[in-house]
Design a protein around this motif. Structure first.
Motif, short mmCIF file in Angstrom:
data_model
loop_
_atom_site.label_atom_id
_atom_site.label_comp_id
_atom_site.label_asym_id
_atom_site.label_seq_id
_atom_site.Cartn_x
_atom_site.Cartn_y
_atom_site.Cartn_z
N THR A 223 169.45 56.14 7.87
CA THR A 223 170.38 57.26 7.91
C THR A 223 170.34 58.07 9.20
O THR A 223 171.30 58.77 9.52
CB THR A 223 170.09 58.23 6.75
OG1 THR A 223 168.77 58.78 6.92
CG2 THR A 223 170.17 57.51 5.41
N GLN A 333 164.03 62.00 -1.58
CA GLN A 333 165.01 60.98 -1.29
C GLN A 333 166.41 61.46 -1.66
O GLN A 333 167.38 61.26 -0.93
CB GLN A 333 164.68 59.70 -2.08
CG GLN A 333 163.43 58.99 -1.61
CD GLN A 333 163.68 58.16 -0.37
OE1 GLN A 333 163.78 58.68 0.73
NE2 GLN A 333 163.81 56.86 -0.54
N ALA A 334 166.52 62.09 -2.82
CA ALA A 334 167.83 62.53 -3.29
C ALA A 334 168.41 63.63 -2.41
O ALA A 334 169.61 63.68 -2.15
CB ALA A 334 167.72 63.03 -4.74
N GLN A 335 167.55 64.54 -1.91
CA GLN A 335 168.04 65.66 -1.12
C GLN A 335 168.44 65.24 0.29
O GLN A 335 169.47 65.69 0.81
CB GLN A 335 166.98 66.76 -1.03
CG GLN A 335 167.42 67.96 -0.17
CD GLN A 335 166.36 69.03 -0.06
OE1 GLN A 335 165.29 68.93 -0.66
NE2 GLN A 335 166.64 70.07 0.72
N TRP A 336 167.63 64.38 0.92
CA TRP A 336 167.82 64.12 2.35
C TRP A 336 168.47 62.79 2.66
O TRP A 336 168.93 62.58 3.78
CB TRP A 336 166.47 64.21 3.06
CG TRP A 336 165.90 65.59 3.06
CD1 TRP A 336 164.98 66.10 2.19
CD2 TRP A 336 166.24 66.66 3.94
NE1 TRP A 336 164.72 67.41 2.48
CE2 TRP A 336 165.48 67.79 3.55
CE3 TRP A 336 167.10 66.78 5.03
CZ2 TRP A 336 165.56 69.01 4.21
CZ3 TRP A 336 167.18 68.00 5.69
CH2 TRP A 336 166.42 69.09 5.28
N ASN A 337 168.49 61.87 1.74
CA ASN A 337 169.00 60.53 2.04
C ASN A 337 170.22 60.16 1.21
O ASN A 337 170.45 58.99 0.91
CB ASN A 337 167.90 59.48 1.84
CG ASN A 337 166.81 59.60 2.90
OD1 ASN A 337 167.08 59.98 4.03
ND2 ASN A 337 165.59 59.29 2.52
N ARG A 338 171.01 61.16 0.84
CA ARG A 338 172.24 60.85 0.13
C ARG A 338 173.21 60.12 1.05
O ARG A 338 173.36 60.48 2.23
CB ARG A 338 172.89 62.14 -0.37
CG ARG A 338 172.19 62.74 -1.59
CD ARG A 338 172.82 64.05 -1.99
NE ARG A 338 172.56 65.08 -1.00
CZ ARG A 338 172.89 66.37 -1.15
NH1 ARG A 338 173.52 66.75 -2.25
NH2 ARG A 338 172.62 67.25 -0.22
N PRO A 339 173.90 59.09 0.54
CA PRO A 339 174.84 58.35 1.39
C PRO A 339 175.94 59.27 1.91
O PRO A 339 176.45 60.12 1.17
CB PRO A 339 175.40 57.28 0.44
CG PRO A 339 174.41 57.17 -0.67
CD PRO A 339 173.81 58.54 -0.82
#
Length: 494
Positions: A223, A333-339
């Motif tokens: 990302t 992961q959910a907060q910073w690596n959302r597509p």
């Protein structure tokens, strides 16, 4: 270990009608099946967009030369022989699907162009890919995107027309199975403390003239985001290098500073890259890294580089169990690596116009709340530029041209600061934390009359969501226009 000169990874190109000589490593049967489908979709898409005349030409005089840009070790956490085998397999599939209607440019024809491209950074907008494409006589470029998923590597490819940069075909996303569980038990996997010591020892011993580390940070590889895990790893290893490299007896001292250009150094970007400007002082090296979270490990790659092209790289796998759980958990992961939204993933701007998008803190920068951001554009030829900024909340505004810089026309081999010159505003990074993005388009002519009013008439104001989400599609479907596009990720944190 001797320093390795920075070189451009070459296009994988094959002579017309000849099958590639395979590397010793062969793609697994599952991968071969995936690449067969990708090859079929790309060739079918290319044919579907052509006219009857194009079809006749492709049958009797060749349908244009195709070049394949290979996946590299920066794209996926796999050994180079495996990635090379994947590229060979895709090439086989394209050759089979094309049934002789398309030519594949030979590597020999690119030799001189690629050597020139290695030195093109200062004169060609910082984009050696564009220099290679211009000299390669390729009509189409196939490039891929890889990202790590739970059960392997997700791959998708697109086929662009080199002359205009317009998309001609795209594949769906497919997953190539990779057994990360088995590979993560490799003997090179280390606990966090041991990995930090190993990295620090490597850089302290192999970079003899190291005096200053300009820390660009560690980012999630897929990302480009500098997550809390990336910041933690960056700080830990930088501190360890200072401790290992500094020596009271020899009076060697190493210091670490955040990589950022002041106003005077920004002016020098007109004639050199941001990284070269950052490392202008003796003994200065940029320091940056990327990581992938796999099943049981975090694969970390670190690089120190100086402006002469020398770079030193270190790669190891860190046992995830040795890292603080809050840094590797699902919540982070959910907060910073959302597509990102479609068309807003990081990209280096492959296209017919040399376009380099960066900032006063380098590419894909990270800013603390309250810091000031300056965007930097370099072009290798005269072009008309439009730039957009997408905030954490999804709102998007056009930031260039604007009421203070009415024309987007940029001269050849020059740079633009946003804001800069007479632009009476500044970018002060504000809350909330999260991921923001910058997207710029460079065209061979003024596209304002051809753009929707919601784009052409906007000035530092929010675009309608329906327009902002489809900027790439809007620009790249303008007929007979040469377009290059670049997208940069901006991480905002406390």
């Amino acid at each position: 270990m001797r320093p390795i000169p920075t070189i451009l990874c070459g296009l994988v190109l094959l002579a017309c009608g000849a099958l590639p000589a395979h590397a010793q490593t062969q793609a697994a049967p599952e991968a071969a099946s995936v690449f067969d489908r990708i090859g079929d979709e790309l060739i079918a898409g290319l044919g579907a967009q052509g006219s009857m005349i194009d079809d006749w030409k492709s049958r009797f005089s060749g349908g244009g030369a195709i070049a394949i840009w290979p996946l590299g070790e920066k794209d996926a956490p796999l050994p180079k022989p495996v990635l090379d085998a994947w590229t060979d397999t895709l090439t086989d599939s394209l050759l089979r699907s094309s049934k002789g209607r398309h030519r594949f440019v030979s590597r020999a024809d690119l030799g001189a162009v690629m050597r020139e491209a290695e030195h093109s950074e200062a004169v060609d907008g910082g984009n050696p890919v564009a220099a290679v494409l211009k000299g390669s006589k390729a009509d189409f470029l196939v490039s891929g995107r890889a990202r790590v998923v739970d059960n392997g590597i997700a791959l998708s490819y697109r086929l662009l027309e080199v002359k205009t940069g317009s998309p001609r075909a795209a594949s769906r996303e497919y997953v190539v199975p990779v057994d990360f569980v088995r590979s993560s038990t490799h003997a090179d996997s280390l606990a966090l403390d041991a990995a930090m010591t190993d990295a620090a020892t490597y850089f302290a011993k192999t970079v003899p003239d190291l005096q200053v580390l300009k820390n660009l940070g560690v980012r999630q590889a897929d990302t480009g985001v500098e997550t809390p895990l990336g910041r933690y790893l960056s700080q830990r290893v930088a501190d360890a290098i200072v401790e290992r490299a500094s020596n009271v007896l020899t009076e060697r001292r190493v210091r670490v500073v955040d990589a950022a250009l002041d106003s005077a150094a920004i002016k020098s970007v007109k004639t050199r890259s941001v990284n070269a400007a950052l490392t202008a002082e003796p003994g200065a090296y940029t320091f940056e890294g990327a990581y992938w979270q796999l099943d049981q490990v975090v694969e970390l790659r670190l690089t120190a580089a100086n402006p002469t092209g020398e770079h030193y790289s270190w790669t190891k796998r860190i046992l995830k169990a040795s890292v603080r759980p809050e840094l590797v958990g699902a919540a982070q992961q959910a907060q910073w690596n959302r597509p990102p939204a479609d068309g807003w993933a990081k990209s280096a701007g492959i296209g017919p116009i040399s376009l380099d998008l960066s900032s006063n803190k380098g590419g894909n920068p990270s800013y603390r709340i309250g810091e000031t951001m300056v965007l930097l554009l370099r072009l290798g030829e005269e072009a008309y530029v439009d730039c957009f900024y997408r905030q954490v909340d999804g709102k998007t505004m056009k930031i260039f041209p604007n009421r203070y810089a009415l024309s987007g026309k940029v001269s050849a081999r020059s740079s633009v600061e946003i804001p800069g010159g007479a632009m009476r505003f500044s970018f002060v990074v504000q809350e909330p934390e999260g991921v923001e993005r910058v997207k710029c388009f460079a065209a061979d002519r003024d596209l304002s009359p051809l753009l929707p009013k919601d784009i052409g008439g906007q000035d530092l104001a929010t675009l309608p969501a329906g327009v902002a989400d489809h900027l790439s599609e809007i620009y790249r479907t303008i007929p007979k226009a040469k377009i290059s596009e670049a997208t940069m990720v901006v991480t905002v944190h406390k």
